[in-house]
Design a protein around this motif. Structure first.
Motif, PDB file in Angstrom:
ATOM      1  N   SER A   4     -14.874  -8.587  -0.607  1.00  0.00           N
ATOM      2  CA  SER A   4     -14.426  -8.619   1.133  1.00  0.00           C
ATOM      3  C   SER A   4     -15.248  -8.047   1.862  1.00  0.00           C
ATOM      4  CB  SER A   4     -12.990  -8.959   1.338  1.00  0.00           C
ATOM      5  OG  SER A   4     -12.548  -7.583   0.227  1.00  0.00           O
ATOM      6  N   TYR A   5     -15.838  -6.466   1.270  1.00  0.00           N
ATOM      7  CA  TYR A   5     -16.534  -5.961   2.292  1.00  0.00           C
ATOM      8  C   TYR A   5     -17.365  -5.018   0.968  1.00  0.00           C
ATOM      9  CZ  TYR A   5     -11.806  -6.015   4.984  1.00  0.00           C
ATOM     10  OH  TYR A   5     -10.871  -6.100   6.031  1.00  0.00           O
ATOM     11  N   SER A   6     -18.817  -4.982   1.863  1.00  0.00           N
ATOM     12  CA  SER A   6     -20.119  -3.987   1.459  1.00  0.00           C
ATOM     13  C   SER A   6     -21.009  -3.924   2.539  1.00  0.00           C
ATOM     14  CB  SER A   6     -20.657  -4.946   0.983  1.00  0.00           C
ATOM     15  OG  SER A   6     -20.993  -6.566   1.923  1.00  0.00           O
ATOM     16  N   HIS A   7     -21.487  -2.467   2.160  1.00  0.00           N
ATOM     17  CA  HIS A   7     -22.057  -1.941   3.181  1.00  0.00           C
ATOM     18  C   HIS A   7     -23.407  -2.633   3.456  1.00  0.00           C
ATOM     19  CE1 HIS A   7     -25.220   0.818   4.803  1.00  0.00           C
ATOM     20  NE2 HIS A   7     -24.393   1.057   6.160  1.00  0.00           N
ATOM     21  N   GLU A   8     -23.891  -3.172   2.121  1.00  0.00           N
ATOM     22  CA  GLU A   8     -25.132  -3.945   1.647  1.00  0.00           C
ATOM     23  C   GLU A   8     -24.977  -5.153   0.216  1.00  0.00           C
ATOM     24  OE1 GLU A   8     -29.319  -5.101   2.011  1.00  0.00           O
ATOM     25  OE2 GLU A   8     -27.841  -4.005   3.397  1.00  0.00           O
ATOM     26  N   SER A  25     -18.455  -4.127  -3.022  1.00  0.00           N
ATOM     27  CA  SER A  25     -18.287  -2.710  -3.417  1.00  0.00           C
ATOM     28  C   SER A  25     -17.386  -2.475  -4.465  1.00  0.00           C
ATOM     29  CB  SER A  25     -17.938  -2.134  -1.965  1.00  0.00           C
ATOM     30  OG  SER A  25     -16.538  -2.349  -1.615  1.00  0.00           O
ATOM     31  N   ILE A  26     -17.452  -1.712  -4.448  1.00  0.00           N
ATOM     32  CA  ILE A  26     -16.329  -0.922  -5.307  1.00  0.00           C
ATOM     33  C   ILE A  26     -14.663  -0.271  -3.969  1.00  0.00           C
ATOM     34  CG2 ILE A  26     -15.412   1.148  -6.657  1.00  0.00           C
ATOM     35  CD1 ILE A  26     -17.799   0.771  -8.602  1.00  0.00           C
ATOM     36  N   GLN A  27     -13.932  -0.863  -4.526  1.00  0.00           N
ATOM     37  CA  GLN A  27     -12.341  -1.171  -3.896  1.00  0.00           C
ATOM     38  C   GLN A  27     -12.025   0.177  -4.770  1.00  0.00           C
ATOM     39  OE1 GLN A  27      -8.739  -2.498  -2.189  1.00  0.00           O
ATOM     40  NE2 GLN A  27      -9.886  -4.150  -2.343  1.00  0.00           N
ATOM     41  N   LEU A  28     -11.162   0.962  -3.974  1.00  0.00           N
ATOM     42  CA  LEU A  28      -9.819   2.183  -5.125  1.00  0.00           C
ATOM     43  C   LEU A  28      -8.725   1.144  -4.151  1.00  0.00           C
ATOM     44  CD1 LEU A  28     -11.587   5.582  -5.352  1.00  0.00           C
ATOM     45  CD2 LEU A  28     -10.638   3.487  -7.361  1.00  0.00           C
ATOM     46  N   SER A  29      -7.619   1.250  -4.856  1.00  0.00           N
ATOM     47  CA  SER A  29      -6.565   0.477  -4.339  1.00  0.00           C
ATOM     48  C   SER A  29      -5.506   1.315  -4.700  1.00  0.00           C
ATOM     49  CB  SER A  29      -5.789  -1.084  -4.207  1.00  0.00           C
ATOM     50  OG  SER A  29      -5.018  -1.210  -3.940  1.00  0.00           O
ATOM     51  N   VAL A  30      -4.774   2.116  -3.976  1.00  0.00           N
ATOM     52  CA  VAL A  30      -3.543   3.466  -4.265  1.00  0.00           C
ATOM     53  C   VAL A  30      -2.321   3.229  -3.818  1.00  0.00           C
ATOM     54  CG1 VAL A  30      -3.145   5.558  -5.969  1.00  0.00           C
ATOM     55  CG2 VAL A  30      -5.571   4.799  -5.273  1.00  0.00           C
ATOM     56  N   PRO A  31      -1.761   2.556  -4.521  1.00  0.00           N
ATOM     57  CA  PRO A  31       0.049   2.917  -3.981  1.00  0.00           C
ATOM     58  C   PRO A  31       0.696   4.220  -3.978  1.00  0.00           C
ATOM     59  CG  PRO A  31      -0.205   2.084  -6.343  1.00  0.00           C
ATOM     60  CD  PRO A  31      -1.391   2.009  -5.966  1.00  0.00           C
ATOM     61  N   ARG A  73      -6.253   2.604   0.853  1.00  0.00           N
ATOM     62  CA  ARG A  73      -7.292   1.861   0.022  1.00  0.00           C
ATOM     63  C   ARG A  73      -8.522   2.220   0.861  1.00  0.00           C
ATOM     64  NH1 ARG A  73      -3.653  -2.887   1.197  1.00  0.00           N
ATOM     65  NH2 ARG A  73      -3.486  -3.831  -0.233  1.00  0.00           N
ATOM     66  N   ALA A  74      -9.747   2.435  -0.551  1.00  0.00           N
ATOM     67  CA  ALA A  74     -11.097   3.109   0.031  1.00  0.00           C
ATOM     68  C   ALA A  74     -11.993   2.207  -0.458  1.00  0.00           C
ATOM     69  CB  ALA A  74     -11.400   4.449  -0.245  1.00  0.00           C
ATOM     70  N   TRP A  75     -12.969   1.872  -0.017  1.00  0.00           N
ATOM     71  CA  TRP A  75     -14.279   0.575  -0.288  1.00  0.00           C
ATOM     72  C   TRP A  75     -15.671   1.910  -0.774  1.00  0.00           C
ATOM     73  CZ3 TRP A  75     -10.480  -1.023   2.441  1.00  0.00           C
ATOM     74  CH2 TRP A  75      -9.775  -2.403   2.255  1.00  0.00           C
TER      75      TRP A  75
END
Length: 530
Positions: free
Chosen positions: A338-342, A346-352, A451-453
């Motif tokens: 859904s998101y990428s810089h290039e 990308s890798i997403q960390l999605s922490v509740p 969330r962080a990508w």
């Protein structure tokens, strides 16, 4: 020993697999394997130098007049075997198990005494990948060509080396591993060498990048494949040989002729200066685009220096192109398109919010560094409702276990942030800083989900700073694997610098590029000529 050798030869004969290089005495071991293919006769000579002689390890493994073993790789064997093979065949190929384990490139030892390195078990944690081993090995391979060999193909160091054109003949100094179970990061990139035989000799060759993922060799494509080929291009140039990947291709071509007209394109970007260590300095930046960087030009007339470097992680672009180097071991970390810089993901960390602690995505293996170089880390991060989303770099004195000597956090973000560069420069690292690992981290927040990508992470090994000439231009070695640069000045000037980089490659690839499938599929089997 002898029983195992004879059984192996018998099994290979029974299933029509050709072999060579070993026998019940040195005469049998040195026997040339003669093949015919496509109207050409090919002599294959197999030798090895891992005898045990260098540390008196018994029993010696090379064949003698009354001792079974393999054909010893030395000048006497070269002089004995190659000239007769030249007389009896169109092509002479040497397959040689030689070189120093864990070496990145061979050194030409024409004027140097041989240096011996004791071998160590392959999983010893203190292994250091030597930068300049194999004194005398290049000279011996050159001598084989001087005596008539058309191809010299070497293996044993467990790590890929560059290729070399010497007196018009091709030497592959190390194909690296292919089917092997080492766990060290540097042994994972691999290669296939594909050759084309013309009217008189080998006249073209391509390199197909591979990667050993979970001990299985797989094709390396996209950014991973380009990174491996950049690595090979860099080390081939040190051997005065052009190995060039044409735009859009996943293979690189070995160029015999380096006088071809070169085609050039340019890219332009603007970078801001910030004060750092007594200089006004830009962040490290990646030079995008196809081709090989050959020139940098700057708009500032101030006192400018520039340095260029290459990424030693090679494949941390989060694209999963033939290998998965990240340890994604929970439901909270995953590849995300859904998101990428290039690129495409990308890798997403999605922490509740109830996760209790931070979640970390770890690069699976530590990467060796050399404190003689300066380094920088560069990556990109995007966040939504995050709490201390971080890039982390950890320094160690050993490949595994050992002491964590330091941790650096180049960037930590809270809340919502667009793609933001994370970077830091490392100068004068202590000598015991030998390995690094990179980590992606995110903590739970008071929001429902933090969330962080993360994308495009590189650990850059730099060359020395260079002064820019009076025309504000500087030439880079061509071709090379340098894809990163950084600019500094003693004067602030306008506070920014406009950088134009020129990318070049041969205008046309050779007539044969090894990609046409109907040329690559054998039309007849190999035949042994007894």
């Amino acid at each position: 020993m002898a029983d195992g050798m004879n059984e192996t030869q018998s099994v290979l004969n029974g299933i029509n697999i050709l072999w060579g290089g070993a026998g019940n005495n040195d005469v049998e071991a040195r026997r040339v394997t003669h093949l015919s293919y496509g109207g050409k006769s090919i002599s294959v000579i197999a030798m090895s130098n891992r005898t045990g002689h260098y540390n008196n390890y018994q029993p010696f493994l090379d064949a003698g007049r009354n001792r079974p073993g393999f054909a010893l790789w030395n000048r006497t064997a070269i002089e004995t075997q190659i000239p007769p093979a030249v007389e009896s065949s169109d092509i002479v190929m040497l397959q040689v198990h030689c070189g120093s384990e864990y070496s990145r490139y061979p050194r030409d030892g024409d004027n140097e005494l041989p240096v011996r390195y004791e071998e160590v078990p392959p999983d010893e944690e203190y292994i250091i990948f030597e930068m300049v081993p194999d004194s005398g090995e290049v000279a011996l391979r050159h001598y084989a060509v001087d005596m008539g060999a058309d191809l010299v193909i070497c293996h044993h160091p467990h790590i890929i080396h560059g290729v070399e054109i010497y007196n018009g003949k091709l030497i592959a100094h190390s194909l690296g591993n292919f089917l092997f179970d080492l766990s060290m990061n540097e042994t994972m990139p691999s290669m296939l060498l594909e050759i084309h035989v013309g009217a008189d000799s080998v006249d073209a060759a391509i390199v197909r990048p591979m990667y050993i993922f979970d001990w299985v060799p797989v094709p390396a494509t996209g950014g991973l494949g380009r990174a491996i080929l950049d690595y090979l291009t860099h080390y081939s140039r040190l051997l005065d040989t052009y190995l060039i990947r044409m735009p859009g291709e996943d293979v690189a071509t070995v160029f015999w002729d380096t006088t071809l007209t070169r085609y050039a394109e340019t890219s332009v970007d603007t970078f801001q200066f910030a004060q750092s260590g007594g200089y006004y300095q830009t962040r490290p930046f990646r030079m995008y685009g196809e081709g090989y960087i050959s020139q940098l030009e700057f708009d500032e007339a101030t006192d400018i220096q520039v340095r260029w470097g290459r990424d030693i992680l090679l494949w941390a672009n989060m694209e999963n192109e033939g290998a998965q180097p990240w340890d994604l071991n929970s439901n909270y970390e995953f590849y995300d398109d859904s998101y990428s810089h290039e690129g495409s993901q990308s890798i997403q960390l999605s922490v509740p919010s109830n996760a209790g602690d931070n979640y970390v995505t770890l690069f699976r293996r530590r990467v060796q560094i050399d404190p003689a170089f300066a380094y920088s880390v560069l990556g990109w991060m995007r966040t939504e409702a995050s709490n201390d989303a971080e890039f982390q770099v950890r320094f160690f004195d050993q490949r595994s276990e050992g002491n964590q000597l330091a941790q650096d956090i180049p960037l930590s973000l809270d809340g919502d942030n667009p793609w933001t560069p994370a970077y830091n420069d490392y100068y004068d690292l202590p000598n015991n800083y030998r390995y690094i690992n990179v980590r992606l981290s995110d903590y739970p927040s008071s929001a429902n989900v933090s969330r962080a990508w993360y994308d495009e992470l590189a650990f850059i090994e730099w060359q020395e700073w260079q002064d820019v000439n009076f025309s504000n231009q500087i030439e880079l070695p061509y071709p090379s694997g340098y894809r990163f640069a950084q600019v500094r000045s003693t004067e602030q000037g306008s506070g920014r610098v406009v950088v134009t980089w020129t990318r070049e490659w041969p205008f046309e690839p050779p007539a044969w590029n090894g990609i046409v499938e109907e040329e690559a599929i054998p039309v007849e089997p190999f035949h042994r000529i007894d």
